[in-house]
Design a protein around this motif. Structure first.
Motif, PDB file in Angstrom:
ATOM      1  N   TYR A   1       1.692   5.556  -1.514  1.00 20.83           N
ATOM      2  CA  TYR A   1       1.152   6.462  -1.216  1.00 20.83           C
ATOM      3  C   TYR A   1       2.285   7.913  -2.458  1.00 20.83           C
ATOM      4  O   TYR A   1       2.529   7.759  -2.442  1.00 20.83           O
ATOM      5  CB  TYR A   1       0.285   7.633  -0.251  1.00 20.83           C
ATOM      6  CG  TYR A   1       1.827   8.185   0.702  1.00 20.83           C
ATOM      7  CD1 TYR A   1       1.789   9.311   0.934  1.00 20.83           C
ATOM      8  CD2 TYR A   1       2.598   7.251   1.535  1.00 20.83           C
ATOM      9  CE1 TYR A   1       2.620  10.258   1.832  1.00 20.83           C
ATOM     10  CE2 TYR A   1       3.210   7.183   2.429  1.00 20.83           C
ATOM     11  CZ  TYR A   1       2.809   9.419   2.592  1.00 20.83           C
ATOM     12  OH  TYR A   1       4.249   9.211   3.612  1.00 20.83           O
TER      13      TYR A   1
ATOM     14  N   TYR B   1      -4.918   3.286   7.346  1.00 21.80           N
ATOM     15  CA  TYR B   1      -6.084   1.691   7.190  1.00 21.80           C
ATOM     16  C   TYR B   1      -5.143   0.589   7.561  1.00 21.80           C
ATOM     17  O   TYR B   1      -5.920  -0.222   8.517  1.00 21.80           O
ATOM     18  CB  TYR B   1      -6.301   1.540   6.104  1.00 21.80           C
ATOM     19  CG  TYR B   1      -7.929   2.181   5.446  1.00 21.80           C
ATOM     20  CD1 TYR B   1      -9.157   1.299   5.946  1.00 21.80           C
ATOM     21  CD2 TYR B   1      -7.846   3.716   4.941  1.00 21.80           C
ATOM     22  CE1 TYR B   1     -10.178   2.069   5.005  1.00 21.80           C
ATOM     23  CE2 TYR B   1      -8.847   4.457   4.904  1.00 21.80           C
ATOM     24  CZ  TYR B   1      -9.726   3.778   5.049  1.00 21.80           C
ATOM     25  OH  TYR B   1     -11.832   4.568   4.418  1.00 21.80           O
TER      26      TYR B   1
ATOM     27  N   LEU C   1      -7.452  -1.701   1.139  1.00 24.52           N
ATOM     28  CA  LEU C   1      -6.435  -0.772   2.045  1.00 24.52           C
ATOM     29  C   LEU C   1      -7.054  -2.363   2.913  1.00 24.52           C
ATOM     30  O   LEU C   1      -6.795  -1.676   5.004  1.00 24.52           O
ATOM     31  CB  LEU C   1      -7.050   0.706   2.215  1.00 24.52           C
ATOM     32  CG  LEU C   1      -6.155   1.915   1.514  1.00 24.52           C
ATOM     33  CD1 LEU C   1      -6.700   3.180   1.069  1.00 24.52           C
ATOM     34  CD2 LEU C   1      -5.138   1.288   0.999  1.00 24.52           C
TER      35      LEU C   1
ATOM     36  N   ARG D   1      -3.343   8.823   4.323  1.00 26.56           N
ATOM     37  CA  ARG D   1      -4.686   7.736   4.551  1.00 26.56           C
ATOM     38  C   ARG D   1      -4.768   5.793   4.422  1.00 26.56           C
ATOM     39  O   ARG D   1      -4.806   5.271   5.059  1.00 26.56           O
ATOM     40  CB  ARG D   1      -5.303   7.592   3.146  1.00 26.56           C
ATOM     41  CG  ARG D   1      -7.083   6.753   3.347  1.00 26.56           C
ATOM     42  CD  ARG D   1      -7.401   7.875   2.265  1.00 26.56           C
ATOM     43  NE  ARG D   1      -9.049   7.214   1.643  1.00 26.56           N
ATOM     44  CZ  ARG D   1      -9.020   5.743   1.195  1.00 26.56           C
ATOM     45  NH1 ARG D   1      -8.169   5.276   0.213  1.00 26.56           N
ATOM     46  NH2 ARG D   1     -10.280   5.113   0.401  1.00 26.56           N
ATOM     47  N   GLU D   2      -3.365   5.522   3.525  1.00 26.90           N
ATOM     48  CA  GLU D   2      -2.624   4.519   4.272  1.00 26.90           C
ATOM     49  C   GLU D   2      -2.003   3.451   5.260  1.00 26.90           C
ATOM     50  O   GLU D   2      -2.554   2.677   5.390  1.00 26.90           O
ATOM     51  CB  GLU D   2      -2.105   4.013   3.165  1.00 26.90           C
ATOM     52  CG  GLU D   2      -1.612   4.110   1.802  1.00 26.90           C
ATOM     53  CD  GLU D   2      -2.341   5.596   0.645  1.00 26.90           C
ATOM     54  OE1 GLU D   2      -3.317   5.980  -0.526  1.00 26.90           O
ATOM     55  OE2 GLU D   2      -2.277   6.663   1.505  1.00 26.90           O
TER      56      GLU D   2
ATOM     57  N   PHE E   1       3.139   3.070   2.812  1.00 23.09           N
ATOM     58  CA  PHE E   1       2.748   3.849   3.564  1.00 23.09           C
ATOM     59  C   PHE E   1       3.087   4.260   4.937  1.00 23.09           C
ATOM     60  O   PHE E   1       2.694   5.095   5.621  1.00 23.09           O
ATOM     61  CB  PHE E   1       1.389   2.847   3.943  1.00 23.09           C
ATOM     62  CG  PHE E   1       1.637   1.497   4.842  1.00 23.09           C
ATOM     63  CD1 PHE E   1       1.196   1.616   6.312  1.00 23.09           C
ATOM     64  CD2 PHE E   1       1.886   0.388   4.124  1.00 23.09           C
ATOM     65  CE1 PHE E   1       2.504   0.571   7.463  1.00 23.09           C
ATOM     66  CE2 PHE E   1       2.741  -0.576   4.445  1.00 23.09           C
ATOM     67  CZ  PHE E   1       2.837  -0.516   6.180  1.00 23.09           C
TER      68      PHE E   1
ATOM     69  N   GLU F   1      -3.824   1.143  -7.688  1.00 21.37           N
ATOM     70  CA  GLU F   1      -5.108   0.955  -6.018  1.00 21.37           C
ATOM     71  C   GLU F   1      -4.953  -0.502  -5.943  1.00 21.37           C
ATOM     72  O   GLU F   1      -4.219  -1.095  -5.785  1.00 21.37           O
ATOM     73  CB  GLU F   1      -6.174   1.251  -6.688  1.00 21.37           C
ATOM     74  CG  GLU F   1      -6.718   2.433  -7.224  1.00 21.37           C
ATOM     75  CD  GLU F   1      -6.722   4.076  -6.167  1.00 21.37           C
ATOM     76  OE1 GLU F   1      -7.058   3.325  -5.383  1.00 21.37           O
ATOM     77  OE2 GLU F   1      -6.511   4.449  -6.759  1.00 21.37           O
ATOM     78  N   THR F   2      -4.692  -0.185  -4.023  1.00 16.53           N
ATOM     79  CA  THR F   2      -4.400  -1.321  -3.258  1.00 16.53           C
ATOM     80  C   THR F   2      -5.572  -0.961  -2.365  1.00 16.53           C
ATOM     81  O   THR F   2      -6.599  -0.478  -2.110  1.00 16.53           O
ATOM     82  CB  THR F   2      -3.364  -0.948  -2.471  1.00 16.53           C
ATOM     83  OG1 THR F   2      -2.384  -0.823  -3.703  1.00 16.53           O
ATOM     84  CG2 THR F   2      -2.984  -2.116  -1.825  1.00 16.53           C
TER      85      THR F   2
ATOM     86  N   PRO G   1       1.082  -1.086   0.534  1.00 19.31           N
ATOM     87  CA  PRO G   1       0.104   0.094   0.247  1.00 19.31           C
ATOM     88  C   PRO G   1       0.478   0.932   0.195  1.00 19.31           C
ATOM     89  O   PRO G   1       1.724   1.508   1.000  1.00 19.31           O
ATOM     90  CB  PRO G   1      -1.293  -0.127   1.116  1.00 19.31           C
ATOM     91  CG  PRO G   1      -0.519  -1.576   1.487  1.00 19.31           C
ATOM     92  CD  PRO G   1       0.734  -2.170   1.463  1.00 19.31           C
TER      93      PRO G   1
ATOM     94  N   TYR H   1       0.061  -5.303   3.698  1.00 24.83           N
ATOM     95  CA  TYR H   1       0.652  -4.338   4.797  1.00 24.83           C
ATOM     96  C   TYR H   1       1.294  -5.143   6.216  1.00 24.83           C
ATOM     97  O   TYR H   1       2.152  -4.770   6.120  1.00 24.83           O
ATOM     98  CB  TYR H   1      -0.623  -3.937   5.843  1.00 24.83           C
ATOM     99  CG  TYR H   1      -1.402  -2.175   5.376  1.00 24.83           C
ATOM    100  CD1 TYR H   1      -0.915  -1.464   5.319  1.00 24.83           C
ATOM    101  CD2 TYR H   1      -2.815  -3.063   5.445  1.00 24.83           C
ATOM    102  CE1 TYR H   1      -1.899  -0.578   4.464  1.00 24.83           C
ATOM    103  CE2 TYR H   1      -3.144  -1.646   5.511  1.00 24.83           C
ATOM    104  CZ  TYR H   1      -3.285  -1.040   4.439  1.00 24.83           C
ATOM    105  OH  TYR H   1      -3.194   0.598   4.179  1.00 24.83           O
TER     106      TYR H   1
END
Length: 399
Positions: free
Chosen positions: A57, A387, A226, A383-384, A70, A223-224, A55, A232
């Motif tokens: 950004y 999450y 989340l 945001r990542e 992230f 796009e991942t 993830p 993660y």
């Protein structure tokens, strides 16, 4: 003002002459590097880790955007030091000099303080040049053989190796034809700063994660999911995971001593608090209900439930201010995400957004509200990352 001078001296290397001693012989067989007097490192395993979809950004540097994992953030650039930055490195046929106008640098940090502090996660050096052949793995092996004692992994744009000072180093380079510039990432990893002595395998694992970050700088962001905990978990290196394993060990061993509506914070090395929680009582129920009743993407506008001693405890954890963060600022947050047990709050600023994550969990038959971030210096600014904490709270027993 006292000047802050950062002097970095990383293997100032001359390109040498043809009489220089040849590098140690390295053979590849069945995707494995084998070298005398050292362990065997499986290239296939390293390649698998390098290809994990993490993830990411986007951040802005100069006139372009690059991807970051992230949990990594931009720490500084050359402009930050206003001329008080010195760096010189001759890498193969490329002269890197911080005093020249063709140079810029960006430093990164891991928002998980796995050393007990938010340390340096390497630097991206951008050097403008018309010579697209100045750096190559072949040149590095030939011209810099005195600077490494073992190569753990290499491809046509990167290498992980052990330096002659016994550090695990990562070098990545890529020539950008459009910008006519080299993007060079470099980081040395050693055991300095740790409370315990990390193994060579752990340092190599960190190096692999750093190299994966560098290889994704200029790739197109995809796009991942989340909500995918496996992505993660697999993105973290082993010592990052240890940080959270130790946090939850402390939580699980303390649940019987946490009173109703009393905040508990398991501090980690360096006196950092990434996560806090409290045993839900009447005040806790009122706080949760007030936030949870707010529709998604709507700003919170109710202050009445937040005038409580519990919120003052939470404020002392979340902010270094003497003011009650929730009384003063909560109405500026809106609901980013919520389900029956989780809430993510978001506050937008001119250049960034920050997040706060809350989740109800049951431990030893008691209901707690766990939340992050724990301190203002560990602000959740992607945001990542928000999450990630939500997924972590659901899967803390799967690290």
């Amino acid at each position: 003002m006292k000047l802050l001078i950062l002097i970095l001296s990383i293997i100032t290397i001359s390109c040498g002459d043809s009489n220089k001693k040849a590098p140690k012989k390295i053979t590849q067989k069945n995707t494995t590097i084998i070298q005398q007097n050292d362990s065997v490192i499986d290239w296939k395993e390293i390649k698998t880790k390098l290809h994990i979809k993490t993830p990411n950004y986007l951040i802005q540097i100069d006139n372009k955007k690059i991807q970051l994992p992230f949990n990594v953030s931009l720490k500084y650039s050359k402009k930050t030091y206003q001329g008080n930055y010195t760096f010189n490195w001759k890498l193969c046929d490329l002269i890197i000099d911080s005093y020249l106008s063709n140079y810029n640098v960006y430093g990164f940090e891991d928002n998980i303080p796995y050393k007990g502090f938010f340390g340096d996660e390497g630097k991206l050096h951008i050097v403008k040049t018309n010579d697209s052949t100045a750096v190559s793995i072949e040149k590095f092996e030939k011209l810099h053989s005195e600077n490494y004692t073992k190569i753990y992994y290499k491809d046509n744009e990167s290498i992980i190796y052990r330096t002659n000072t016994n550090q695990i180093a990562v070098l990545y380079f890529k020539y950008n034809k459009k910008e006519k510039a080299y993007f060079i990432y470099y980081k040395e990893n050693n055991s300095h700063g740790y409370k315990y002595n990390p193994s060579k395998e752990e340092l190599i694992d960190i190096a692999i994660v750093q190299l994966r970050m560098a290889k994704n700088f200029n790739k197109k962001k995809t796009e991942t999911d989340l909500l995918n905990w496996e992505k993660y978990k697999n993105s973290l290196h082993s010592i990052d995971r240890k940080v959270f394993i130790n946090i939850f060990k402390s939580i699980l061993s303390s649940t019987d001593t946490i009173h109703k509506d009393t905040a508990f914070t398991p501090y980690i090395e360096g006196n950092y608090s990434l996560i806090s929680l409290f045993n839900i009582g009447e005040e806790g129920k009122a706080i949760w209900t007030a936030i949870n009743d707010t529709p998604k993407n709507t700003k919170i506008n109710s202050k009445e439930p937040f005038n409580s001693s519990l919120l003052r405890q939470m404020s002392s954890v979340i902010t270094l201010s003497n003011e009650n963060l929730f009384e003063v600022e909560l109405e500026d947050f809106k609901i980013e995400f919520k389900d029956e047990s989780t809430i993510i709050l978001k506050r937008d600023y001119e250049t960034e957004s920050i997040y706060k994550v809350f989740k109800k969990i049951v431990i030893n038959k008691k209901e707690f509200l766990i939340f992050s971030p724990g301190i203002v210096t560990n602000i959740t600014n992607s945001r990542e990352m928000a999450y990630f904490y939500m997924s972590l709270f659901k899967n803390y027993d799967d690290l």
